[in-house]
Each structure stands twice: as C-alpha cells, then as structure tokens.
Motif scaffolding. Structure first.
Motif, PDB file in Angstrom:
ATOM      1  N   GLY A  21       0.815  -1.216   0.000  1.00 25.86           N
ATOM      2  CA  GLY A  21       0.000   0.000   0.000  1.00 25.86           C
ATOM      3  C   GLY A  21       0.842   1.257   0.000  1.00 25.86           C
ATOM      4  N   LEU A  22       1.898   1.278   0.789  1.00 25.54           N
ATOM      5  CA  LEU A  22       2.773   2.447   0.839  1.00 25.54           C
ATOM      6  C   LEU A  22       3.568   2.573  -0.453  1.00 25.54           C
ATOM      7  CD1 LEU A  22       3.986   4.841   2.281  1.00 25.54           C
ATOM      8  CD2 LEU A  22       5.517   3.275   3.514  1.00 25.54           C
ATOM      9  N   ALA A  23       4.049   1.461  -0.993  1.00 26.96           N
ATOM     10  CA  ALA A  23       4.788   1.502  -2.262  1.00 26.96           C
ATOM     11  C   ALA A  23       3.891   2.022  -3.388  1.00 26.96           C
ATOM     12  CB  ALA A  23       5.316   0.116  -2.602  1.00 26.96           C
ATOM     13  N   THR A  24       2.625   1.623  -3.370  1.00 28.32           N
ATOM     14  CA  THR A  24       1.679   2.084  -4.385  1.00 28.32           C
ATOM     15  C   THR A  24       1.403   3.572  -4.222  1.00 28.32           C
ATOM     16  OG1 THR A  24       0.652  -0.108  -4.458  1.00 28.32           O
ATOM     17  CG2 THR A  24      -0.642   1.736  -5.309  1.00 28.32           C
ATOM     18  N   THR A  25       1.253   4.017  -2.991  1.00 21.22           N
ATOM     19  CA  THR A  25       1.040   5.441  -2.730  1.00 21.22           C
ATOM     20  C   THR A  25       2.199   6.262  -3.272  1.00 21.22           C
ATOM     21  OG1 THR A  25      -0.270   4.998  -0.743  1.00 21.22           O
ATOM     22  CG2 THR A  25       0.767   7.156  -0.909  1.00 21.22           C
ATOM     23  N   ARG A  26       3.409   5.825  -2.984  1.00 23.35           N
ATOM     24  CA  ARG A  26       4.582   6.566  -3.457  1.00 23.35           C
ATOM     25  C   ARG A  26       4.613   6.657  -4.984  1.00 23.35           C
ATOM     26  NH1 ARG A  26       8.470   3.271   0.642  1.00 23.35           N
ATOM     27  NH2 ARG A  26       8.490   4.745   2.403  1.00 23.35           N
ATOM     28  N   LEU A  27       4.265   5.571  -5.642  1.00 26.57           N
ATOM     29  CA  LEU A  27       4.292   5.569  -7.108  1.00 26.57           C
ATOM     30  C   LEU A  27       3.214   6.475  -7.679  1.00 26.57           C
ATOM     31  CD1 LEU A  27       5.931   4.303  -9.374  1.00 26.57           C
ATOM     32  CD2 LEU A  27       4.302   2.398  -9.416  1.00 26.57           C
ATOM     33  N   PHE A  28       2.046   6.478  -7.067  1.00 25.52           N
ATOM     34  CA  PHE A  28       0.995   7.406  -7.494  1.00 25.52           C
ATOM     35  C   PHE A  28       1.467   8.853  -7.358  1.00 25.52           C
ATOM     36  CE2 PHE A  28      -2.639   4.273  -6.666  1.00 25.52           C
ATOM     37  CZ  PHE A  28      -3.020   4.205  -8.001  1.00 25.52           C
ATOM     38  N   VAL A  29       2.074   9.159  -6.228  1.00 25.34           N
ATOM     39  CA  VAL A  29       2.540  10.528  -5.991  1.00 25.34           C
ATOM     40  C   VAL A  29       3.601  10.915  -7.007  1.00 25.34           C
ATOM     41  CG1 VAL A  29       3.811  11.997  -4.361  1.00 25.34           C
ATOM     42  CG2 VAL A  29       1.942  10.539  -3.538  1.00 25.34           C
ATOM     43  N   ALA A  44       1.604   4.529  12.483  1.00 23.10           N
ATOM     44  CA  ALA A  44       2.326   4.165  11.255  1.00 23.10           C
ATOM     45  C   ALA A  44       1.871   5.024  10.076  1.00 23.10           C
ATOM     46  CB  ALA A  44       2.114   2.685  10.944  1.00 23.10           C
ATOM     47  N   LEU A  45       0.576   5.332  10.042  1.00 22.42           N
ATOM     48  CA  LEU A  45       0.039   6.145   8.949  1.00 22.42           C
ATOM     49  C   LEU A  45       0.612   7.552   8.982  1.00 22.42           C
ATOM     50  CD1 LEU A  45      -1.934   6.427   6.573  1.00 22.42           C
ATOM     51  CD2 LEU A  45      -3.709   7.025   8.236  1.00 22.42           C
ATOM     52  N   ARG A  46       0.612   8.160  10.143  1.00 26.50           N
ATOM     53  CA  ARG A  46       1.142   9.523  10.261  1.00 26.50           C
ATOM     54  C   ARG A  46       2.621   9.562   9.879  1.00 26.50           C
ATOM     55  NH1 ARG A  46      -3.555  12.124  10.070  1.00 26.50           N
ATOM     56  NH2 ARG A  46      -4.956  11.527  11.764  1.00 26.50           N
ATOM     57  N   GLU A  47       3.373   8.559  10.324  1.00 25.66           N
ATOM     58  CA  GLU A  47       4.802   8.520  10.009  1.00 25.66           C
ATOM     59  C   GLU A  47       5.034   8.372   8.509  1.00 25.66           C
ATOM     60  OE1 GLU A  47       8.797   5.871  11.044  1.00 25.66           O
ATOM     61  OE2 GLU A  47       6.935   5.522  12.156  1.00 25.66           O
ATOM     62  N   ALA A  48       4.262   7.479   7.865  1.00 25.97           N
ATOM     63  CA  ALA A  48       4.421   7.277   6.418  1.00 25.97           C
ATOM     64  C   ALA A  48       4.026   8.523   5.637  1.00 25.97           C
ATOM     65  CB  ALA A  48       3.572   6.091   5.973  1.00 25.97           C
ATOM     66  N   ALA A  49       2.936   9.156   6.044  1.00 27.94           N
ATOM     67  CA  ALA A  49       2.440  10.331   5.323  1.00 27.94           C
ATOM     68  C   ALA A  49       3.365  11.526   5.476  1.00 27.94           C
ATOM     69  CB  ALA A  49       1.045  10.679   5.813  1.00 27.94           C
ATOM     70  N   ALA A  50       4.057  11.600   6.592  1.00 27.54           N
ATOM     71  CA  ALA A  50       4.926  12.746   6.862  1.00 27.54           C
ATOM     72  C   ALA A  50       6.020  12.900   5.822  1.00 27.54           C
ATOM     73  CB  ALA A  50       5.534  12.610   8.255  1.00 27.54           C
ATOM     74  N   HIS A  51       6.398  11.796   5.188  1.00 24.85           N
ATOM     75  CA  HIS A  51       7.473  11.830   4.196  1.00 24.85           C
ATOM     76  C   HIS A  51       6.973  12.149   2.789  1.00 24.85           C
ATOM     77  CE1 HIS A  51      10.328  10.241   7.123  1.00 24.85           C
ATOM     78  NE2 HIS A  51       9.441   9.332   7.452  1.00 24.85           N
ATOM     79  N   LEU A  52       5.658  12.333   2.645  1.00 23.14           N
ATOM     80  CA  LEU A  52       5.086  12.523   1.307  1.00 23.14           C
ATOM     81  C   LEU A  52       4.440  13.892   1.112  1.00 23.14           C
ATOM     82  CD1 LEU A  52       3.589   8.942   0.945  1.00 23.14           C
ATOM     83  CD2 LEU A  52       5.537   9.881  -0.325  1.00 23.14           C
ATOM     84  N   GLY A  53       4.465  14.710   2.136  1.00 22.51           N
ATOM     85  CA  GLY A  53       4.046  16.101   2.010  1.00 22.51           C
ATOM     86  C   GLY A  53       2.578  16.298   1.699  1.00 22.51           C
ATOM     87  N   ASP A  54       2.307  17.397   0.976  1.00 23.34           N
ATOM     88  CA  ASP A  54       0.936  17.809   0.696  1.00 23.34           C
ATOM     89  C   ASP A  54       0.242  16.946  -0.349  1.00 23.34           C
ATOM     90  OD1 ASP A  54       1.275  19.857   2.496  1.00 23.34           O
ATOM     91  OD2 ASP A  54       1.827  21.339   0.969  1.00 23.34           O
ATOM     92  N   ALA A  55       0.980  16.028  -0.963  1.00 21.21           N
ATOM     93  CA  ALA A  55       0.385  15.190  -2.003  1.00 21.21           C
ATOM     94  C   ALA A  55      -0.536  14.120  -1.430  1.00 21.21           C
ATOM     95  CB  ALA A  55       1.476  14.524  -2.845  1.00 21.21           C
ATOM     96  N   VAL A  56      -0.477  13.909  -0.114  1.00 25.54           N
ATOM     97  CA  VAL A  56      -1.284  12.841   0.477  1.00 25.54           C
ATOM     98  C   VAL A  56      -2.210  13.379   1.558  1.00 25.54           C
ATOM     99  CG1 VAL A  56       0.453  11.094  -0.027  1.00 25.54           C
ATOM    100  CG2 VAL A  56       0.466  12.224   2.206  1.00 25.54           C
TER     101      VAL A  56
END
Length: 256
Positions: A21-29, A44-56
C-alpha cells in the motif's frame, strides 16, 4: 480569458501505511496524483504520510467497519474533491489448520480481507461513476490455488477475485473498470513474519523467477491498471507472482 485550472487525478489506497500500500502510494505521488492514505494504524500512517508532504491525505479508518468507512469517504471528498482510482489493499494474514480455525478467527480474516473491499467500493460508487474511475482489488495467489493453513485467508482472497469480476461486469456501463492483482510471495514485513527460512527456500525453488517479488514491483502493476494505459482492461486477474501460479503442481526437479 482566465486560465483553466485542472484538478489533478486522485487515488485512494487502503492499508497504505506500509508494504504494498505504501509503495503504491509513493508511485501514485511520483506520477502526479494526490492520494488518500487509509489505514487503521494511526501512528504508522502519520509517520508514512509525513514523508510525502501535501500530495497525500492520511485518514485513520478501520475499513471493516461500515460507520468508519462512511466517515472516511466524507473526509476524502472534503480533502480531495474526487476519487479517480480505488485500491483495496488492506488485508490480514492469519494462517492455521482448518481444525484450529474457529468462527471468530474466520470472521477476523473475512471482515478485513473481503467485507472491507465490499464496503469501501460501495461507499465510493457514486464518486467513481462521476470520474469513470478504476478499482483495483488486491487478492493473492492463495485465492487462485489452495494451500495448507489458508482456509480463511485463501477463501477470502478467492472471494475478492470473484467480487472483482462482479464489479467489472456490473459497473462497466458506468465507465468503471475493475481488476484484481494477485501477488505471490513478496518481501514484506508480513511475509517475513509468517515465512520461515524453509518456506522461503521452497518458494524460491518453486517459482520460475526463483525469487520473491518486491513491494515496488507489485505497485507498478497496480498503478498501471489504474491508469489510462489500461483503459480497455477490466475484469482481469493479474498474478504478479514470478510465475508461481503458472507452474501448477509441477515439481521443480522436473523443470530441468
């Protein structure tokens, strides 16, 4: 004349805090989409999202609960404005013998692996109709071929495969495409937790590509199926499994 501002395409990914799910999110972004990241593990969600900025847009939700799904969908509409692609990825793996699988254990698997796919898809039907969007459900090769210790898991994933076909048949007239990805063994934390060294070696020998897949490789298939490049593909099951499903019950020793 004023300049037309195009709203970027979006995707909603469940089970987005880790793994496929995270790998797919990164590729979409990377491809320019905004992504609603859905997971019940808030930390875990907050930590993962923190590295992807305003795109998520991270939204905490237990997708097996109807009331949570309704609240989540409202938050996504408010935050993103539209849903162009839905990736039903959230799942649990609970392996054990049939004799040790009581109804409570069965339901724990079914409510996340199957019920959640139905609930999220149903909740977002109008949104996907409006965008003529795409659904990609994540099953498993365990839904294509039976194996020991997977009475609940394998059955749930087989049901996801059939649900995907039902969606493709009934929703095609609204422009919605529905496809299914059935990963084989993938190097995720989940696989490392349930696959012993002996199991990993056996998978290695049984697969034509002789290796586990990566989360990024599965993500590539998912994102493709959500894209306009797959605009005439619907109702399909793609086994991203290194050729494992194709080998049937053939023995590795007979391949040479």
């Amino acid at each position: 004349m004023g300049e037309t501002i195009m709203t970027p395409k979006t995707a909603l990914v469940t089970g987005a805090a880790r793994g496929i799910g995270l790998a797919t999110t990164r590729l979409f972004v990377e491809g320019g989409r905004r992504v609603a990241m859905i997971d019940r593990d808030e930390e875990a969600l907050r930590e993962a999202a923190a590295h992807l900025g305003d795109a998520v847009l991270p939204v905490v939700c237990d997708v097996s609960r109807p009331e949570d799904v309704t609240r989540m969908a409202s938050s996504v509409r408010d935050g993103l404005g539209r849903v162009d692609a839905l990736v039903n990825n959230a799942g649990v793996a609970d392996f054990g013998p049939i004799a040790e699988t009581d109804f409570a254990r069965w339901r724990r698997v079914m409510e996340t692996n199957l019920d959640a796919v139905f609930l999220v898809s149903q909740e977002l039907l109008a949104d996907l109709c409006a965008t003529r969007g795409a659904i990609v459900n994540i099953a498993s090769i365990s839904g294509l071929r039976a194996s020991t210790l997977r009475v609940a898991y394998g059955t749930s994933k087989a049901a996801v495969i059939h649900l995907t076909k039902q969606q493709a048949v009934e929703l095609g007239e609204h422009g919605i495409r529905a496809n299914c990805v059935a990963p084989g063994p993938v190097d995720t934390k989940l696989a490392l937790a349930v696959h012993s060294p002996q199991i990993r070696a056996a998978y290695h020998d049984a697969m034509p590509l002789n290796r586990y897949g990566t989360e990024a490789e599965i993500a590539e298939v998912i994102v493709f199926l959500c894209s306009d490049r797959a605009s005439y593909v619907t109702g399909q099951v793609v086994a991203a499994d290194g050729g494992f499903e194709a080998t049937g019950i053939g023995l590795p020793a007979l391949r040479g």
